[in-house]
Structures are given as structure tokens and as C-alpha cells.
Design a protein around this motif. Structure first.
Motif, PDB file in Angstrom:
ATOM      1  N   PHE A  86      -5.034   4.351  27.358  1.00 24.19           N
ATOM      2  CA  PHE A  86      -4.358   3.175  26.820  1.00 24.19           C
ATOM      3  C   PHE A  86      -5.404   2.112  26.498  1.00 24.19           C
ATOM      4  O   PHE A  86      -6.374   1.940  27.236  1.00 24.19           O
ATOM      5  N   ALA A  87      -5.174   1.397  25.403  1.00 20.07           N
ATOM      6  CA  ALA A  87      -6.117   0.359  24.993  1.00 20.07           C
ATOM      7  C   ALA A  87      -5.356  -0.787  24.347  1.00 20.07           C
ATOM      8  O   ALA A  87      -4.293  -0.593  23.750  1.00 20.07           O
ATOM      9  N   MET A  88      -5.906  -1.977  24.468  1.00 21.01           N
ATOM     10  CA  MET A  88      -5.345  -3.129  23.769  1.00 21.01           C
ATOM     11  C   MET A  88      -5.714  -3.056  22.292  1.00 21.01           C
ATOM     12  O   MET A  88      -6.809  -2.611  21.939  1.00 21.01           O
ATOM     13  N   GLY A  89      -4.784  -3.499  21.460  1.00 18.67           N
ATOM     14  CA  GLY A  89      -5.068  -3.513  20.039  1.00 18.67           C
ATOM     15  C   GLY A  89      -3.866  -3.991  19.250  1.00 18.67           C
ATOM     16  O   GLY A  89      -2.745  -4.024  19.759  1.00 18.67           O
ATOM     17  N   SER A  90      -4.106  -4.348  18.014  1.00 23.43           N
ATOM     18  CA  SER A  90      -3.062  -4.840  17.128  1.00 23.43           C
ATOM     19  C   SER A  90      -2.807  -3.837  16.014  1.00 23.43           C
ATOM     20  O   SER A  90      -3.757  -3.288  15.430  1.00 23.43           O
ATOM     21  N   MET A  91      -1.532  -3.621  15.693  1.00 26.74           N
ATOM     22  CA  MET A  91      -1.209  -2.696  14.614  1.00 26.74           C
ATOM     23  C   MET A  91      -1.607  -3.236  13.249  1.00 26.74           C
ATOM     24  O   MET A  91      -1.646  -2.486  12.277  1.00 26.74           O
ATOM     25  N   THR A  92      -1.918  -4.524  13.168  1.00 26.20           N
ATOM     26  CA  THR A  92      -2.366  -5.080  11.897  1.00 26.20           C
ATOM     27  C   THR A  92      -3.848  -4.830  11.644  1.00 26.20           C
ATOM     28  O   THR A  92      -4.325  -5.021  10.519  1.00 26.20           O
ATOM     29  N   ASP A  93      -4.580  -4.379  12.668  1.00 26.10           N
ATOM     30  CA  ASP A  93      -6.020  -4.124  12.526  1.00 26.10           C
ATOM     31  C   ASP A  93      -6.433  -3.095  13.573  1.00 26.10           C
ATOM     32  O   ASP A  93      -7.085  -3.423  14.559  1.00 26.10           O
ATOM     33  N   LEU A  94      -6.055  -1.853  13.354  1.00 24.71           N
ATOM     34  CA  LEU A  94      -6.300  -0.800  14.346  1.00 24.71           C
ATOM     35  C   LEU A  94      -7.784  -0.431  14.396  1.00 24.71           C
ATOM     36  O   LEU A  94      -8.415  -0.190  13.365  1.00 24.71           O
ATOM     37  N   SER A  95      -8.306  -0.380  15.616  1.00 22.58           N
ATOM     38  CA  SER A  95      -9.707   0.001  15.791  1.00 22.58           C
ATOM     39  C   SER A  95      -9.818   1.512  15.972  1.00 22.58           C
ATOM     40  O   SER A  95     -10.358   2.007  16.965  1.00 22.58           O
ATOM     41  N   LEU A  96      -9.286   2.238  14.998  1.00 22.78           N
ATOM     42  CA  LEU A  96      -9.339   3.697  14.979  1.00 22.78           C
ATOM     43  C   LEU A  96     -10.031   4.136  13.694  1.00 22.78           C
ATOM     44  O   LEU A  96      -9.897   3.496  12.651  1.00 22.78           O
ATOM     45  N   ALA A  97     -10.748   5.247  13.784  1.00 15.14           N
ATOM     46  CA  ALA A  97     -11.471   5.743  12.617  1.00 15.14           C
ATOM     47  C   ALA A  97     -10.506   6.262  11.552  1.00 15.14           C
ATOM     48  O   ALA A  97      -9.387   6.692  11.848  1.00 15.14           O
ATOM     49  N   ASP A  98     -10.954   6.219  10.320  1.00 19.03           N
ATOM     50  CA  ASP A  98     -10.165   6.751   9.225  1.00 19.03           C
ATOM     51  C   ASP A  98      -9.851   8.233   9.469  1.00 19.03           C
ATOM     52  O   ASP A  98     -10.716   8.996   9.930  1.00 19.03           O
ATOM     53  N   SER A  99      -8.620   8.630   9.159  1.00 15.15           N
ATOM     54  CA  SER A  99      -8.198  10.040   9.222  1.00 15.15           C
ATOM     55  C   SER A  99      -8.450  10.669  10.589  1.00 15.15           C
ATOM     56  O   SER A  99      -8.742  11.861  10.692  1.00 15.15           O
ATOM     57  N   SER A 100      -8.312   9.879  11.653  1.00 15.10           N
ATOM     58  CA  SER A 100      -8.633  10.372  12.995  1.00 15.10           C
ATOM     59  C   SER A 100      -7.416  10.841  13.783  1.00 15.10           C
ATOM     60  O   SER A 100      -7.563  11.469  14.829  1.00 15.10           O
ATOM     61  N   ALA A 101      -6.210  10.569  13.307  1.00 14.64           N
ATOM     62  CA  ALA A 101      -5.001  10.869  14.076  1.00 14.64           C
ATOM     63  C   ALA A 101      -4.180  11.956  13.386  1.00 14.64           C
ATOM     64  O   ALA A 101      -4.010  11.958  12.163  1.00 14.64           O
ATOM     65  N   ALA A 102      -3.654  12.869  14.207  1.00 17.65           N
ATOM     66  CA  ALA A 102      -2.731  13.888  13.695  1.00 17.65           C
ATOM     67  C   ALA A 102      -1.330  13.329  13.556  1.00 17.65           C
ATOM     68  O   ALA A 102      -0.513  13.845  12.793  1.00 17.65           O
ATOM     69  N   GLY A 103      -1.040  12.284  14.312  1.00 15.82           N
ATOM     70  CA  GLY A 103       0.277  11.666  14.260  1.00 15.82           C
ATOM     71  C   GLY A 103       0.208  10.216  14.673  1.00 15.82           C
ATOM     72  O   GLY A 103      -0.693   9.807  15.431  1.00 15.82           O
ATOM     73  N   VAL A 104       1.141   9.429  14.172  1.00 24.03           N
ATOM     74  CA  VAL A 104       1.295   8.034  14.562  1.00 24.03           C
ATOM     75  C   VAL A 104       2.773   7.790  14.846  1.00 24.03           C
ATOM     76  O   VAL A 104       3.640   8.220  14.082  1.00 24.03           O
ATOM     77  N   LEU A 105       3.026   7.129  15.963  1.00 24.36           N
ATOM     78  CA  LEU A 105       4.378   6.764  16.360  1.00 24.36           C
ATOM     79  C   LEU A 105       4.471   5.258  16.519  1.00 24.36           C
ATOM     80  O   LEU A 105       3.611   4.641  17.161  1.00 24.36           O
ATOM     81  N   ALA A 106       5.491   4.661  15.918  1.00 23.76           N
ATOM     82  CA  ALA A 106       5.817   3.243  16.157  1.00 23.76           C
ATOM     83  C   ALA A 106       7.271   3.209  16.596  1.00 23.76           C
ATOM     84  O   ALA A 106       8.188   3.185  15.771  1.00 23.76           O
TER      85      ALA A 106
END
Length: 203
Positions: A86-106
Motif C-alpha cells: 500500500f502506498a499514498m498517492g493521488s489518482m490525478t498524478d499516479l506515480s506508476l510507470a507507463d504500461s506497468s499495470a495489468a489492471g486498474v480498479l477504482a
């Protein structure tokens, strides 16, 4: 932050909610199946709160991790689910690399984002998803917004809750480069209808 104030009560009240929510469990199971069918990989639970949905996805064999803006929610998630990330972060500026996730859930987290900011958030989801990656959105159906001033456990809060027709959210998704594949409507109680939209990032 309002969710810091209610984090403990929120977690306590909702920790077993999925046990009596068969339709929501079914939606999450389908999401997990689609992620695995696409080759698996990390799944970002955006607006994860105390991590109950993140943990449920993990129990379904998904490499899920959680991101939330509230430090108190992240603290509770780490306490309740020490084996997960778990990490702190904002969905308006995600600190994740491009094309790094197989799925996203909101999961009912986009409901606090104003209409004029939703396209940018969906742009972030598109950026971090790999091509053909799966997105699942859960949100309240309706029109307009209301100011929520009392939260879980009777604590004071001050957050806007937006209700939106699925057709509007689907249009935003298509504009952001997603292909909408399925829509599920769910009457959560007499006055609240929820919607779940499944979409894929187009290559």
C-alpha cells in the motif's frame, strides 16, 4: 482530510461487507478472471481505503496493491493486511510507470472527483495500464452531487459525492482511449443504484 477522520470507523464497519454482497463479489471475480486471462500482472486498486478490496482481489489470485490519498487509510490497510503493498498517492498524478499495470480498479473512489477532473484521471488510468489491460470502475448512478457532512461512525466529514449516469462515464472512457466492454447495474438499496463498467485500454 475527511477520510483520515473516519478511517478507523470506516474500516470497522465495512471490513466484512463483501460477505453479504454476492453481486459485488461476482463483479470482482469477473475482473480477476479477465486480468488472469490477459496474462496476469500487477493490479492497482486506486482509492483503496483500508484495503479490503485489495485483499479480496489478492485472495482471488491477483497481484493487487493499493493506493490512497489518506495517510490514515493507508496506515489501517498496512495494519490489517501486512503482506500486501500500500502506498499514498493521488489518482490525478499516479506515480506508476507507463504500461506497468495489468489492471486498474477504482471501486467507488471516482465519486469524489469533480466532473472536470475525471478525464485527466482516466488519462492516468490509461497511461499506467498496458495495452489491452482491464479497467473496472464502480460508482453511484444518478445526476448531480451532494456534500457529505457526516461520515462513518457519526464523525464529521466534508466531501462531495458525485452521482453519474453510466452513459456519461462510458463516453469519458471512450474519449480517454478505452473500449467499454460491459456494464452492470446494481440496486444496492432502495435509494442507491450502483454501476460497474468494464473497459480495456486500446492498443
Amino acid at each position: 482530510m475527511s477520510y483520515d477522520t473516519v478511517a478507523e470507523s470506516y474500516a470497522d464497519l465495512l471490513q466484512d461487507a463483501l460477505a453479504t454482497a454476492p453481486y459485488e463479489r461476482g463483479v470482482l471475480a469477473l475482473f480477476a478472471d479477465l486480468v488472469r486471462a490477459g496474462g496476469a500482472g500487477p493490479v492497482a486498486d486506486i482509492g483503496c481505503g483500508p484495503g479490503r478490496i485489495t485483499a479480496h482481489l489478492h485472495s482471488l489470485g491477483v497481484d493487487a496493491f493499493g493506493i490512497d490519498l489518506s495517510p490514515a487509510m493507508i496506515d489501517r490497510a498496512r495494519r490489517d493486511h501486512p503482506g500486501l503493498r500500500f502506498a499514498m498517492g493521488s489518482m490525478t498524478d499516479l506515480s506508476l510507470a507507463d504500461s506497468s499495470a495489468a489492471g486498474v480498479l477504482a471501486w467507488f473512489s471516482l465519486i469524489h472527483v469533480p466532473d472536470d477532473e475525471v478525464p485527466a484521471v482516466l488519462g492516468q488510468f490509461h497511461r499506467v495500464l498496458r495495452p489491452s489491460g482491464v479497467l473496472l470502475l464502480g460508482f453511484h448512478v444518478g445526476n448531480g452531487r451532494r456534500l457529505k457532512t457526516e461520515g462513518y461512525g457519526g464523525h464529521p466529514m466534508k466531501v462531495c459525492v458525485h452521482r453519474r449516469p453510466p452513459e456519461r462515464v462510458s463516453a469519458w472512457l471512450r474519449d480517454a482511449g478505452f473500449a467499454v466492454e460491459a456494464q452492470v447495474l446494481h440496486q444496492r438499496d432502495e435509494s442507491t443504484q450502483g454501476a460497474f463498467l468494464f473497459a480495456r485500454r486500446q492498443p
